[in-house]
Design an enzyme around this catalytic site. Structure first.
Site, PDB file in Angstrom:
ATOM      1  N   TRP A 149       0.830  -1.216   0.000  1.00 24.15           N
ATOM      2  CA  TRP A 149       0.000   0.000   0.000  1.00 24.15           C
ATOM      3  C   TRP A 149       0.861   1.260   0.000  1.00 24.15           C
ATOM      4  O   TRP A 149       1.847   1.343   0.725  1.00 24.15           O
ATOM      5  CB  TRP A 149      -0.859  -0.005   1.265  1.00 24.15           C
ATOM      6  N   ASP A 179       0.245   9.022   1.160  1.00 24.30           N
ATOM      7  CA  ASP A 179       0.839  10.348   0.944  1.00 24.30           C
ATOM      8  C   ASP A 179       2.325  10.363   0.565  1.00 24.30           C
ATOM      9  O   ASP A 179       3.122   9.623   1.142  1.00 24.30           O
ATOM     10  CB  ASP A 179       0.777  11.177   2.224  1.00 24.30           C
ATOM     11  N   PHE A 191       3.514   8.401  10.611  1.00 22.45           N
ATOM     12  CA  PHE A 191       2.609   9.109   9.710  1.00 22.45           C
ATOM     13  C   PHE A 191       3.373  10.165   8.908  1.00 22.45           C
ATOM     14  O   PHE A 191       4.580  10.338   9.059  1.00 22.45           O
ATOM     15  CB  PHE A 191       1.474   9.757  10.516  1.00 22.45           C
ATOM     16  N   ARG A 229      -1.142  16.389  13.195  1.00 22.30           N
ATOM     17  CA  ARG A 229      -0.129  15.601  12.456  1.00 22.30           C
ATOM     18  C   ARG A 229       0.414  16.317  11.222  1.00 22.30           C
ATOM     19  O   ARG A 229       0.009  17.408  10.887  1.00 22.30           O
ATOM     20  CB  ARG A 229      -0.723  14.260  12.046  1.00 22.30           C
TER      21      ARG A 229
END
Ligand code: FRU
Length: 443
Positions: free
Chosen positions: A15, A18, A77, A153
């Protein structure tokens, strides 16, 4: 590592979401990405890492960041990169799930998680010591007046006049989006300076903020969750607008008007950097509802050059990529498997049909329709159009097996959509002159 060939960057398997840490560093482009290596589905995030000399040929050089600390035990992230004294600094959000899903420990339950802001430094941009060189720079935020414990974030860091700056996306109780601003003089110690909140017309939470200056204008691009519907678009889409930003106070003044970064349905989370010539360039994620072959899912658009002229954002295919489409062809059967390009002017009622994907003129707009090439994903099979056009009805269309990017009037607007099962045919309506090109050589 093998590259899934063609003009759109994909992960080696698994996968991708961003773009992260996009930077021209020591003579090469580095593009990191939100990555779950084990299956084509979102899960405990890593940063994959690809390197390129020219923004077209990418080499995957492995996993740069992976969960290794208490604060990023459930994921690394999104975030960004800067260079300082020859070293590469990466900033990202560390995630801990409050409760793991016992049936799939790569996911959290009830979207409950805790976010910290973290960094890692690398001497050469290739080696990342996830044990020795990571640290937390902003602890989970406990003060609701400032930001949200869970949904804060995506640090984007840049050099200002007298200091380093960081912008974070956040929310006020999932009712309105917020930006938080921090500054630092040494890239390690960060001080909170200001919070700026939007109204509910601009969505409930702001992801992946990117502040920059281009052509002497100050600009922001971000990805609001649940932005109010416009022009048939719903859900989450990246938007951009000129702003004024006062460094001393970290005070940003947003415009009332915004433009979509892209007028299709799938593009999200763009991130910019500057290229070897100092141009502002952007990468963005194309969200896909299913993997074409069960091995990989998601990809990036072709790197775009951004200019802001008279308050309007123009996005063009990067010239170093565009120049590769130099071999004229008569049909897609002659095209390289890496992709092809079609250029045309659409007269009134003009249309072209690329393997089932329709692009047509309607009054002063250009529209697209993917309903025949989107399998059964009915929720977003509809058509997408530009706003009224000022600069003519010229299109440059970049086609690969699962993504079609339509650049209208040299980037006045762009419509990008994911597609499936595209046929190898191209037809045009009466009065449409089109020219087709493919890559001089395979990538
Ligand atoms: C945007 C986003 C970011 C987050 C990342 C997690 O697509 O939700 O806000 O950092 O993806 O993968």
């Amino acid at each position: 590592m093998a590259v899934r060939q063609n003009i759109h960057l994909k992960c080696p398997g698994g996968w991708i979401n961003d773009p992260n840490g996009f930077i021209y560093y020591k003579g090469k482009y580095h593009l990191f990405y939100q990555y779950f290596p084990y299956a084509p589905q979102w899960g405990r995030m890593h940063w994959g890492h690809a390197v390129s000399d020219d923004l077209a040929h990418w080499e995957h050089v492995g996993v740069a960041l992976y969960p290794s600390k208490y604060n990023d035990a459930d994921g690394c992230f999104s975030g960004s990169a800067v260079e300082h004294n020859g070293k590469l600094y990466l900033y990202y959000t560390g995630i801990r799930y409050d409760k793991q899903d016992p049936e799939n420990t790569n996911l959290g339950l009830e979207q409950k998680l805790t976010a910290s802001q973290m960094m890692i430094v690398s001497e050469d941009g290739i080696h990342f010591d996830n044990v020795k060189d990571k640290r937390t720079i902003i602890e989970p935020i406990k003060d609701k007046q400032i930001g949200d414990l869970r949904d804060t974030r995506d640090p984007k860091v840049w050099r200002g006049k007298d200091a380093w700056y960081m912008i974070l996306g956040s929310t006020w109780e999932l009712k309105a989006g917020r930006f938080l601003f921090y500054t630092s003089t040494d890239l390690e110690h960060w001080e909170f300076v200001n919070m700026v909140q939007g109204d509910d017309a601009l969505g409930i939470m702001w992801e992946c903020p990117d502040y920059y200056e281009v052509n002497g204008e100050q600009a922001i691009v971000f990805s609001p969750i649940d932005i109010a519907c416009f022009n048939g678009k719903g859900e989450n889409h990246a938007i951009c607008m000129p702003v004024t930003f006062d460094e001393a106070k970290c005070e940003i003044t947003l415009s009332k008007d915004y433009q979509f970064f892209d007028y299709g349905m799938d593009l999200y989370a763009p991130q910019s950097t500057t290229d070897a010539q100092g141009r502002r360039i952007e990468a963005a994620w194309l969200r896909m509802p299913e993997s074409p072959d069960g091995e990989w899912i998601g990809m990036f658009c072709i790197p775009r050059v951004t200019e802001v002229i008279g308050g309007h954002f123009y996005f063009r295919v990067h010239p170093d990529v565009d120049k590769l489409f130099a071999r004229k062809i008569m049909s897609p059967a002659e095209a390289s498997s890496d992709g092809y390009k079609i250029s045309a002017d659409l007269p009134e009622e003009g249309w072209i049909n690329i393997g089932g994907y329709r692009i047509f003129r309607k009054d002063r707009t250009i529209c697209t329709d993917r309903s025949r090439v989107y399998r059964n994903h009915t929720e977003c099979r509809c058509s997408f159009s530009t706003p009224d056009l000022k600069d003519g009805f010229h299109i440059d269309v970049y086609v690969d097996a699962n993504m079609i990017e339509v650049y209208v009037n040299q980037g006045e607007y762009v419509i990008t959509n994911g597609v499936y099962d595209l046929k190898q045919t191209v037809e045009a309506g009466p009065g449409v002159d089109m020219v087709m090109y493919t890559l001089e050589q395979n990538l």
